[in-house]
Design an enzyme around this catalytic site. Structure first.
Site, short mmCIF file in Angstrom:
data_model
loop_
_atom_site.label_atom_id
_atom_site.label_comp_id
_atom_site.label_asym_id
_atom_site.label_seq_id
_atom_site.Cartn_x
_atom_site.Cartn_y
_atom_site.Cartn_z
N GLY A 247 1.17 -1.35 0.07
CA GLY A 247 0.34 -0.20 -0.11
C GLY A 247 1.29 1.26 0.15
N GLU A 248 -0.02 2.73 0.72
CA GLU A 248 1.57 3.73 0.61
C GLU A 248 1.37 4.76 -0.72
OE1 GLU A 248 5.02 3.85 2.37
OE2 GLU A 248 4.11 1.91 4.56
N GLY A 249 0.72 4.12 -1.82
CA GLY A 249 0.76 4.57 -3.06
C GLY A 249 2.20 3.33 -3.30
#
Length: 357
Positions: free
Chosen positions: A316-318
């Site tokens: 996640g987190e981009g």
């Protein structure tokens, strides 16, 4: 709040330049189709920007954080406090997304959409908290309709502000303990796919933890008994503030004709909601990777998406958006800078000679 006034209107892309863009791509000094998906990305970016010479400017990663009440039902091995701790890690520059954003000169914007923590005043944090985490959707809707609409509208406004500051390419990421549970339920209900095919290990559940998570999510879906024909109702019931705000930001960025870099399972679930509200948004999306999280591959197939990378990411987190951004840059650069057969004085293949050199 009138939903028609808060939701951005995403236009269908004009195809008027498609033939010219395809011709330009095909006349580069290479066999037809030899740059694979980069050619599709080059065409897409050209159509989004409506030009034969697209440019990427001020690439911006928007990372939304929010907490989930369903964590209290035992769906994650990590405590809810980790969400706030990771937001502080983002602000201190120590997370994976910070590393990759720095590497590729992408601006990182961290947004508190609904973390169960009061952060000190910090010029690097965007304070947009709707509430201190959602309710436990095992027992009630995660958020009210008004809160859901507020999150969507705030996300759209934030993306438009970034676009006004010069960004025309956006990556989207998230942080929120419990948000794979939220995304799994959104996917199951909106796509009419059994929850068993949507649930994964999230932050690292063992077999017993996975069984517990599946049991909770099945109970929640049965409790609410909803169909997937009202995306806003489903989002309010099972979503997170970070997911809702991200969906709004995606819509706001697409309204400004920006390129959208879609990250992993959570971001794609947010896009699923956005696409039900404004189907044209899919034309603006570059799907950056296929997550190692169970369910993401099936969700990408549902959306007809072909990801650029498939390297087992599930952070996640981009992070997937940041890692794939150089490929989007490469697509734009070859379109603008690579010689054509004519300009380079290179002979083209004879008719019927095939596509390999």
């Amino acid at each position: 709040m009138n939903l028609n006034t808060i939701l951005p209107k995403v236009e269908s892309l004009s195809q008027s330049l498609q033939a010219a863009l395809v011709d330009k791509i095909n006349h580069k000094t290479k066999p037809l189709g030899a740059l694979g998906q980069l050619e599709a990305v080059a065409l897409q970016v050209g159509l989004i920007q409506q030009t034969l010479t697209p440019q990427l400017s001020n690439p911006t990663l928007m990372v939304f954080a929010g907490d989930h009440g369903v964590v209290n039902a035992g769906v994650s091995p990590y405590p809810q406090a980790v969400t706030a701790q990771m937001v502080l890690n983002f602000l201190q520059g120590g997370a994976a997304i910070n590393v990759f954003a720095r590497q590729h000169n992408m601006r990182l914007r961290v947004i508190d959409a609904g973390v169960n923590h009061e952060f000190d005043a910090n010029t690097d944090l965007i304070h947009a908290k709707v509430a201190a985490g959602t309710a436990n959707f095992l027992q009630e809707a995660a958020m009210t309709q008004s809160q859901c609409e507020q999150a969507l509208a705030t996300g759209a406004s934030l993306a438009k502000q970034e676009a006004a500051a010069g960004a025309n390419v956006f990556g989207f990421g998230e942080m929120g303990i419990g948000n794979t549970s939220s995304a799994s339920c959104l996917m199951s209900v909106l796509c009419a796919i059994p929850i068993e095919e949507c649930v994964g290990r999230g932050t690292g559940l063992d077999d017993a933890g996975l069984a517990q998570k599946l049991s909770v999510l099945k109970q929640a879906i049965d409790f609410h008994g909803m169909r997937g024909d009202n995306a806003l109702e489903v989002l309010a019931t099972f979503g997170g503030y970070e997911i809702a705000m991200m969906a709004g930001a995606m819509l706001g960025a697409a309204e400004q004709h920006a390129v959208l870099l879609i990250d992993g399972f959570i971001a794609t679930a947010a896009l699923l909601v956005a696409a039900q509200l404004q189907p044209n948004i899919l034309q603006y999306c570059v799907f950056t990777h296929c997550s190692g999280e169970a369910g993401h591959r099936r969700l990408l197939a549902h959306l007809g998406a072909t990801p650029l990378l498939d390297i087992g990411l599930r952070l996640g987190e981009g992070t997937g958006a940041a890692l794939a951004y150089p490929l989007v840059q490469a697509a734009v650069n070859f379109l603008n800078e690579m010689a054509s057969f004519e300009s380079a004085g290179v002979s083209t293949a004879e008719a019927g000679a095939g596509e390999t050199a």
